[in-house]
Write a protein that holds these residues in place. Structure first.
Motif, PDB file in Angstrom:
ATOM      1  N   TYR A  50      21.009 101.787  63.956  1.00 45.66           N
ATOM      2  CA  TYR A  50      22.003 101.256  64.753  1.00 45.66           C
ATOM      3  C   TYR A  50      22.154 102.266  66.071  1.00 45.66           C
ATOM      4  N   ASP A  51      22.187 101.319  67.089  1.00 44.79           N
ATOM      5  CA  ASP A  51      22.503 102.324  68.401  1.00 44.79           C
ATOM      6  C   ASP A  51      23.684 101.894  69.176  1.00 44.79           C
ATOM      7  N   THR A  53      26.542 102.648  72.101  1.00 43.86           N
ATOM      8  CA  THR A  53      27.116 103.446  73.241  1.00 43.86           C
ATOM      9  C   THR A  53      28.489 103.195  73.367  1.00 43.86           C
ATOM     10  N   THR A  91      22.625 106.079  66.218  1.00 43.58           N
ATOM     11  CA  THR A  91      22.544 106.891  67.489  1.00 43.58           C
ATOM     12  C   THR A  91      23.827 106.699  68.142  1.00 43.58           C
ATOM     13  N   ARG A  93      25.886 107.476  71.653  1.00 44.40           N
ATOM     14  CA  ARG A  93      25.567 107.678  73.111  1.00 44.40           C
ATOM     15  C   ARG A  93      26.722 107.978  73.645  1.00 44.40           C
ATOM     16  N   SER A 134      23.612 112.360  73.539  1.00 41.82           N
ATOM     17  CA  SER A 134      23.508 111.681  72.102  1.00 41.82           C
ATOM     18  C   SER A 134      23.326 112.397  71.001  1.00 41.82           C
ATOM     19  N   THR A 136      22.195 111.487  66.763  1.00 42.12           N
ATOM     20  CA  THR A 136      21.966 110.567  65.592  1.00 42.12           C
ATOM     21  C   THR A 136      22.462 111.144  64.503  1.00 42.12           C
TER      22      THR A 136
END
Length: 565
Positions: A50-51, A53, A91, A93, A134, A136
């Protein structure tokens, strides 16, 4: 409920005046288009990436437009999924601006047996993620069931930084046709979180009261209550909606993701079967109301026993005697497959008592898989909860006479991993060293009239006893006592928990009410310090996060006005 809830229900119009993007961003939670969830994801033992922000934005979950913190532009944050035994790789951010802030995400209830540095608590396992940087998080889905993730930096999650976490696993003890997915219950505030923290930490200030109650990030608000010249408010922003199929059984994953309120959840005309509390499957039992303290989860099975044309309300009521709120009621509409979705449900609310600030009696909640606590723990820790003004007049919470304050630059776990396990010059870190004892019994004596949802990181604990007054030494339900990771301790009452210290590390034990943590209601329980390094070296990503934070905080003022967590 009286006239207030009648007015709210009567004002519900089925065609919302705001689009979903204005109330919740790209999230589909709370809409009839929301997906259902599978028994299992494809693949076994795989990495689930998954990412995220994290940024600021403006949304109006209840029609009141305000600045919030969002994950990938949405509120609530994205639901993350894995199969039991998979590995999450997430991750995060930090794109917070205007103003900049540190951040960090905690994966609530995950044991982190192999990865204690990814528990996500700034000043404990990591430094905050600096603005523009960031981190992870990589960790095993080591339990199965329903949980959530949230920011553990100050009270940021009260600004919107939370989402649901589903780990698919076996459920031979109960059957269902449809996994409806998360039902997130959250008190809601129209002021920004930092202003509420300021209010909490200001001598003589009024306690923080919630402005509204949300189900999956949605509810209406009476705009006439907005002061003249106040925030923009749109009536009938839109309530959450759910699909039911007549004759089928539905799994609902209830999560109290709020900042302060104890929630009572019910569905008009339906009985719920409780099948899990937190990450612990329980012997199924029926109820018409589920009580959830902050951070608690309960999985329920509901039989859709009405005609295909039926529609009813589900309800979340903030407990009046146990919570601080100006508007305690939330409703969401459940539509059967042939219901007229242009009409408001006309169902009648369940009747239940709202008197005590505890969970269901321990005699009702027996784990499905017995795992007895040791009859005699190797050591016992007594913790007294008290509160009062300090020498400067600030109202603080204390555990054994000490109020907690974080040091973002010196995470306690990282110090312990380097061999430094004693902090005589930093009593405000509130570290209790359990040494090499193989088990611990913690007796919490709440000397204050307010209840507290007590959460322990890194463990599911045995709940040996809870109640009002002083513990009489009797254990409830032994040898199959309730297990979970959050349990209410009632005002002027006690809570007795026990766990095996088989997870070397530094694990927070704290009240999950955001404003209580801000004012110091928190301790660190260090277990098996001589074995902490057996976990291996701290990852360079964690080390780099501290370097990044040091560079940021060395040239920017970090306005830490509360405990920091």
């Amino acid at each position: 409920m009286g006239s207030l809830i009648r007015d709210i229900v009567q004002s519900v119009a089925l065609v919302a005046s705001l689009p979903q993007t204005a109330t919740n961003g790209p999230s589909q939670l709370g809409t009839l288009q929301a997906p259902t969830f599978p028994d299992f994801l494809s693949g076994v033992g795989v990495i689930r990436p998954y990412d995220f922000t994290i940024s600021r934005g403006y949304i109006a979950p209840d029609g009141v437009n305000r600045s919030v913190m969002l994950i990938n532009g949405q509120f609530p944050g994205p639901t993350i999924e894995a199969n039991w035994g998979d590995t999450f790789s997430i991750t995060v951010r930090n794109k917070l601006e205007g103003p900049e802030e540190g951040t960090g995400l905690h994966w609530h209830g995950i044991l982190q047996r192999a990865t204690p540095w990814y528990d996500g608590v700034p000043a404990v396992q990591q430094c905050p993620i600096a603005p523009g940087k960031s981190l992870t998080y990589t960790f095993k889905a080591d339990l199965f069931g329903t949980s959530w993730y949230h920011s553990h930096y100050s009270a940021q999650y009260a600004a919107g930084l939370f989402g649901a976490m589903i780990i698919h696993g076996p459920h031979e003890n109960f059957f269902y046709d449809v996994d409806v997915g998360p039902v997130l219950l959250s008190d809601w505030y129209h002021s920004e979180y930092f202003e509420l923290v300021k209010q909490t930490m200001t001598p003589g200030a009024r306690p923080v009261f919630a402005d509204n109650n949300l189900i999956n990030g949605k509810m209406n608000f009476d705009c006439s209550k907005i002061p003249a010249g106040g925030r923009s408010c749109t009536p009938n922003a839109g309530i959450a909606k759910f699909n039911f199929q007549s004759g089928k059984t539905h799994r609902l994953r209830l999560i109290n993701a709020g900042a302060e309120a104890l929630q009572r959840f019910s569905i008009d005309g339906h009985t719920m079967t409780v099948v899990a509390n937190d990450y612990v499957p329980v012997v199924p039992y029926q109820t018409n109301v589920v009580t959830l303290g902050i951070g608690q989860r309960t999985d329920v099975i509901v039989k859709a026993n009405m005609a295909p044309t039926a529609s009813v309300f589900m309800r979340a009521n903030m407990s009046i005697p146990c919570s601080l709120t100006n508007q305690p009621y939330a409703v969401a509409a459940i539509y059967y497959e042939k219901a007229d979705k242009t009409k408001t449900p006309k169902s009648t609310a369940q009747v239940f008592e709202d008197k005590t600030c505890g969970n269901d009696p321990l005699t009702k909640t027996r784990p499905l898989f017995p795992y007895p606590a040791l009859a005699n723990a190797a050591t016992t820790v007594n913790i007294d909860i008290t509160a009062g003004p300090n020498k400067t007049g600030h109202f603080l919470w204390y555990m054994n006479g000490q109020s907690f304050r974080a040091n973002y630059d010196h995470p306690v776990y990282l110090l312990a991993a380097a061999g430094n396990t004693s902090y005589p010059y930093d009593p405000q870190w509130n570290v209790i060293n359990l040494k090499g004892n193989n088990s611990v019994r913690v007796i919490v004596n709440n000397k204050f009239p307010a209840a507290h949802p007590m959460h322990l990181h890194g463990h599911n604990f045995f709940v040996l006893a809870e109640g009002l007054g002083t513990w009489d030494g009797k254990i409830t339900g032994y040898p199959n006592t309730q297990r979970r990771d959050v349990q209410q301790v009632q005002g002027n009452g006690y809570l007795v928990i026990q766990y095996d210290t088989d997870n070397p590390g530094v694990w927070p034990f704290h009240c999950h009410i955001a404003w209580h943590v801000s004012a110091g209601l928190y301790v660190n329980l260090m277990e098996q310090p001589d074995k902490i390094n057996d976990r291996g070296a701290v990852p360079q990503t964690i080390v780099q996060t501290c370097r990044d934070w040091s560079a940021y905080s060395g040239s920017n003022i970090v306005d830490q006005i509360d405990s920091g967590l």
